[in-house]
Design a protein around this motif. Structure first.
Motif, PDB file in Angstrom:
ATOM      1  N   ASP A  66       1.769  -6.590   2.176  1.00  0.00           N
ATOM      2  CA  ASP A  66       0.970  -6.262   3.358  1.00  0.00           C
ATOM      3  C   ASP A  66      -0.275  -7.143   3.471  1.00  0.00           C
ATOM      4  N   ARG A 108       0.815  -1.212   0.000  1.00  0.00           N
ATOM      5  CA  ARG A 108       0.000   0.000   0.000  1.00  0.00           C
ATOM      6  C   ARG A 108       0.851   1.266   0.000  1.00  0.00           C
ATOM      7  N   GLU A 109       1.896   1.289   0.809  1.00  0.00           N
ATOM      8  CA  GLU A 109       2.717   2.490   0.932  1.00  0.00           C
ATOM      9  C   GLU A 109       3.333   2.886  -0.411  1.00  0.00           C
ATOM     10  N   ASN A 110       3.962   1.926  -1.086  1.00  0.00           N
ATOM     11  CA  ASN A 110       4.607   2.240  -2.362  1.00  0.00           C
ATOM     12  C   ASN A 110       3.592   2.596  -3.442  1.00  0.00           C
ATOM     13  N   THR A 160       2.303   6.156  -2.822  1.00  0.00           N
ATOM     14  CA  THR A 160       3.325   7.164  -3.149  1.00  0.00           C
ATOM     15  C   THR A 160       3.325   7.454  -4.650  1.00  0.00           C
TER      16      THR A 160
END
Length: 557
Positions: free
Chosen positions: A530, A467-469, A472
């Motif tokens: 994740d 999710r984070e990448n 971004t």
């Protein structure tokens, strides 16, 4: 008025416009012509282009049922590898029709040969494979065949830039020809056979024209995309020959596998040699990455190492002696292919990385190739709804042929029952100017912007996702879409194709990342670090992407 900067050098009227000249486009063109229709074939590159004619591969194959009794088993295998999100009726049509379509290949200058050696990727039963290669010979044959067709207008290096729709019905399309002159094509029906989007990734095993423009055109027209998150990544060479495809079957002969530091990271990952050998054995059975078996760690560790080092390091392999003496026909063709590119596989090291190869999802189509817009059809890699998560080896080729033929049949019927719509050329110009951002001022360089986009997709949308990448990269893309417009290039009349390519790439990439974000699980080639396990509550659930009032939205149902 600014919109008058769009001047059409040609206005062409036709029955059917076909965008794309890979297998699906060629098949559709031949069948549309055979029905007596006037056809415009617009090819983004030269005739016979796209993934169907990727030069750094050994050839293409299609898997055929071995008998009438085998058809049901073949269908069940396709649905099993599709992991509940394949189109059952689409797959049934594919199985029932592919033998007939292979028999018709000489009509378009292709003469297949049977091949054996192992079950196709993700298949459990070894079947007859029909394969072909020799792109220059095929291209010459197709050109000769089409040169006799009086009802065909061939536009090479011509790119469709917008489909004109009124009241959910196709009117025609705006294109840029090989000299970057604007062309309006008035058409009763349009078949999109523009290929996938894998060239939007920094490292890919396809041609540069496979850049997702068909997906952008469909979204803009009001059509949904489906299953975008399922992209096939195949190990490809970083060196000694960049973008040369890797023949996974030769992993049977692997000697050493190390990362950029010389560490045997894959072997170190497993608790014992037996688990390590199982991983390699399973990885040798299919080219594309999947998180459905222990082979996943070969690709995940390779990509994780790449992300952490922010450099094209990959994994470096050496091979044992005896490979070139193997009599298995699928093994034999790998060193033969490499020899053509001056690579001695028994003496040289090769460095691999997961390269974007093929899309399993795309424009949502019905079993007759239709979309939610009347007169708009899709076939080949740009079309979604056939394949599920993992896809059998050769099934993309089969789908291109089968649904290329089906889309032509459907377009023929549609043309028989519909008149060409009237149009106001000035209204079309004005509408396109608004679409292309006539009032948006920007100083962004389209080529640099596209390079950054491709890097971001490779890092956040490869086999190792989270999710984070994703967020971004998605945030950056949404910002760039708000800032960027191709209008400067259009008004200055220079580098228009490059500007439009970036314009469409941003839309398609946003759609892709929203699909990756929506599916919070790991299934087939879609791995989320994740959410590393499959979520059975999501069985049969598909991610659909649609553009509503300029906003790209994702839903799962």
């Amino acid at each position: 008025m600014n919109f008058l900067m769009i001047e059409f050098s040609q206005i062409i009227e036709t029955d059917i416009l076909i965008a794309g000249s890979g297998l699906a486009g060629i098949r559709a063109t031949k069948d549309a012509l055979s029905s007596g229709k006037n056809v415009v074939l617009a090819s983004k590159g030269k005739l016979c282009s796209g993934s169907s004619f990727y030069p750094l591969t050994g050839g293409l194959r299609a898997q055929l049922p071995s008998s009438e009794r085998d058809k049901n088993l073949y269908l069940q295998e396709l649905l099993s590898s599709g992991a509940t999100v394949a189109g059952e009726e689409h797959c049934k049509i594919l199985v029932d029709s592919i033998t007939h379509e292979i028999e018709r290949l000489p009509e378009i200058g292709i003469y297949p040969k049977s091949a054996y050696g192992r079950a196709a990727c993700f298949a459990t039963t070894e079947r007859r494979l029909e394969g072909w290669s020799g792109w220059d010979t095929i291209r010459s044959s197709v050109r000769d065949i089409f040169s006799t067709e009086e009802n065909l207008t061939l536009l090479e290096y011509c790119e469709i830039q917008r489909i004109i729709v009124r009241d959910k019905k196709v009117i025609g399309a705006i294109a840029l020809d090989e000299k970057e002159k604007w062309v309006f094509i008035s058409s009763k029906a349009i078949i999109l056979a523009t290929g996938g989007m894998c060239a939007l990734y920094k490292h890919n095993l396809t041609t540069d024209d496979v850049c997702g423009i068909g997906h952008s055109l469909a979204l803009d027209s009001g059509v949904s995309l489906v299953n975008l998150e399922f992209i096939q990544f195949i190990p490809g060479m970083l060196k000694p020959v960049y973008k040369l495809i890797f023949g996974e079957i030769i992993l049977r002969y692997v000697d050493t596998i190390v990362n950029h530091e010389g560490r045997a990271v894959l072997k170190e990952f497993f608790e014992n040699d037996e688990e390590y050998k199982t991983c390699l054995l399973e990885r040798a059975m299919h080219g594309p990455f999947t998180c459905g078996d222990s082979s996943q760690y070969f690709d995940l560790l390779m990509m994780k190492d790449y992300i952490e080092n922010s450099e094209p390091s990959g994994l470096t392999l050496t091979f044992k002696k005896g490979l070139i003496e193997d009599t298995n026909p699928l093994v034999k063709e790998i060193p033969t292919l490499y020899k053509k590119h001056h690579v001695d596989i028994e003496k040289e090291k090769i460095t691999l990385l997961p390269f974007a190869h093929c899309n399993n999802g795309g424009i949502s189509i019905e079993t007759d190739g239709t979309t939610s817009i009347r007169g708009l059809f899709a076939a080949g890699e740009v079309a979604g709804g056939v394949h599920g998560a993992d896809r059998h080896g050769g099934a993309a080729t089969s789908a291109a042929l089968v649904f290329g033929a089906i889309s032509a049949d459907s377009a023929n019927i549609y043309c028989n029952n519909n008149q060409r719509e009237e149009y106001d050329i000035n209204l079309i110009k004005e509408d396109f100017a608004s679409f292309a951002g006539v009032n948006t001022k920007n100083s962004l360089d389209s080529i640099t912007l596209l390079e950054h986009l491709r890097e971001k997709l490779f890092f956040s949308g490869n086999v190792y996702r989270n999710r984070e990448n994703i967020l971004t990269s998605l945030s950056w893309i949404e910002k760039m879409r708000g800032l960027y417009s191709p209008w400067n290039a259009i008004s200055n009349r220079e580098n228009i194709k490059a500007a439009m390519k970036t314009f469409h790439a941003l839309r398609t990439s946003e759609a892709l990342l929203k699909a990756l974000l929506e599916r919070e699980e790991s299934r087939g080639p879609h791995y989320r670090s994740d959410f590393p396990s499959i979520n059975r509550s999501l069985d049969t659930k598909k991610v659909f992407i649609k553009e509503v009032n300029g906003k790209i939205l994702s839903t799962m149902n």
